[in-house]
Each structure stands twice: as C-alpha cells, then as structure tokens.
Motif scaffolding. Structure first.
Motif, short mmCIF file in Angstrom:
data_model
loop_
_atom_site.label_atom_id
_atom_site.label_comp_id
_atom_site.label_asym_id
_atom_site.label_seq_id
_atom_site.Cartn_x
_atom_site.Cartn_y
_atom_site.Cartn_z
N LEU A 83 7.82 -0.22 -3.64
CA LEU A 83 7.46 -1.57 -3.31
C LEU A 83 7.77 -1.55 -1.72
O LEU A 83 9.21 -1.30 -1.63
CB LEU A 83 7.49 -2.35 -3.31
N VAL A 102 -2.60 0.31 -2.39
CA VAL A 102 -2.07 0.72 -3.34
C VAL A 102 -2.42 2.42 -3.44
O VAL A 102 -3.34 2.35 -3.14
CB VAL A 102 -2.36 0.06 -4.48
N HIS A 162 5.80 -8.92 3.63
CA HIS A 162 5.98 -9.66 2.05
C HIS A 162 6.92 -10.82 1.96
O HIS A 162 8.00 -11.36 2.41
CB HIS A 162 7.51 -8.79 1.93
N GLN A 215 6.94 2.23 -10.07
CA GLN A 215 6.22 1.96 -8.69
C GLN A 215 7.23 0.93 -8.06
O GLN A 215 8.71 1.36 -8.18
CB GLN A 215 5.59 -0.05 -8.99
N ARG A 256 2.36 3.10 -5.52
CA ARG A 256 3.24 2.72 -4.19
C ARG A 256 2.61 1.74 -3.56
O ARG A 256 1.17 2.17 -3.38
CB ARG A 256 3.66 4.71 -3.32
N THR A 257 2.62 0.40 -3.43
CA THR A 257 2.26 -0.45 -2.39
C THR A 257 3.16 -0.72 -1.58
O THR A 257 4.06 -0.98 -1.95
CB THR A 257 2.19 -1.30 -4.10
N TYR A 258 2.42 -1.15 -0.57
CA TYR A 258 2.60 -1.07 1.18
C TYR A 258 1.72 -3.30 0.85
O TYR A 258 0.45 -3.21 0.76
CB TYR A 258 2.09 -0.23 1.57
N ILE A 259 2.97 -3.63 1.31
CA ILE A 259 2.70 -5.47 1.35
C ILE A 259 2.81 -5.44 3.18
O ILE A 259 4.48 -5.14 3.05
CB ILE A 259 3.46 -5.75 0.76
N LEU A 295 0.58 -9.39 -6.94
CA LEU A 295 0.98 -8.04 -7.07
C LEU A 295 0.91 -7.90 -8.66
O LEU A 295 0.52 -7.26 -9.36
CB LEU A 295 1.55 -8.03 -6.25
N PHE A 344 -2.15 -6.20 1.12
CA PHE A 344 -1.92 -5.01 0.80
C PHE A 344 -2.64 -3.23 0.63
O PHE A 344 -4.18 -3.39 1.09
CB PHE A 344 -2.09 -5.42 -1.45
N LEU A 399 4.30 -11.02 -3.90
CA LEU A 399 4.60 -10.10 -5.12
C LEU A 399 4.55 -10.88 -6.61
O LEU A 399 4.51 -9.60 -7.30
CB LEU A 399 6.80 -10.04 -4.89
#
Length: 86
Positions: free
Chosen positions: A64, A79, A39, A62, A33-36, A47, A77, A44
């Motif tokens: 995002l 993760v 964005h 994944q 689980r990726t938090y950006i 990543l 980021f 992207l």
C-alpha cells in the motif's frame, strides 16, 4: 464521488476481462499494489472491505502506497494486481 461509493464499483479496467480470457480469475491473484491519494484511515477501511469481499479467507500479498495524485484527478485508488496460473 465519495471514496466509499467508488470502492463499491466494479473495476473499470480491461485487465479483469483480460485475465478471464486467459483462464485466470480473482483466486489467481497473488499480489496487489495499491496506490491511494491522500491516504487516511477511512480510505484504508474502504479498501479493506473491498479486499475482504473478493478474498474473504486469504487475501493476496499487498503493498500500500500513499501518493500525491493518480492519472486522473477523480481517481482516489489504483490497484495493480499480479495473477498466476496455478
């Protein structure tokens, strides 16, 4: 720090060490689980390069999520990885 520089640094979290002490490693990760923050396609792409480095053949499932901010202002980021013993 630029996002592409940040993406090349090893994880600062103790979780990777914790996983390894439990006999787990990157091949045991089945979900990310990726938090950006803010964005963008550039983030992207950065990543994607990091994920391809650690999982070149079969990356984990994944999710995002774009977010307004993270715990520290300099973080771009975050993760969250879930690993299982197979």
């Amino acid at each position: 720090m630029r996002d592409d520089q940040q993406s090349r640094r090893p994880p600062r979290s103790g979780r990777v060490r914790l996983q390894r002490s439990a006999g787990l490693d990157y091949e045991n990760v089945f979900q990310l689980r990726t938090y950006i923050v803010d964005h963008s396609m550039d983030k992207l792409a950065a990543l994607g390069r990091v994920i391809a480095k650690y999982w070149p053949e079969r990356p984990p499932v994944q999710t995002l999520l774009g977010v307004a901010s993270l715990a520290l202002p300099e973080m771009s980021f975050e993760v969250d990885a879930v690993a299982v013993r197979r």
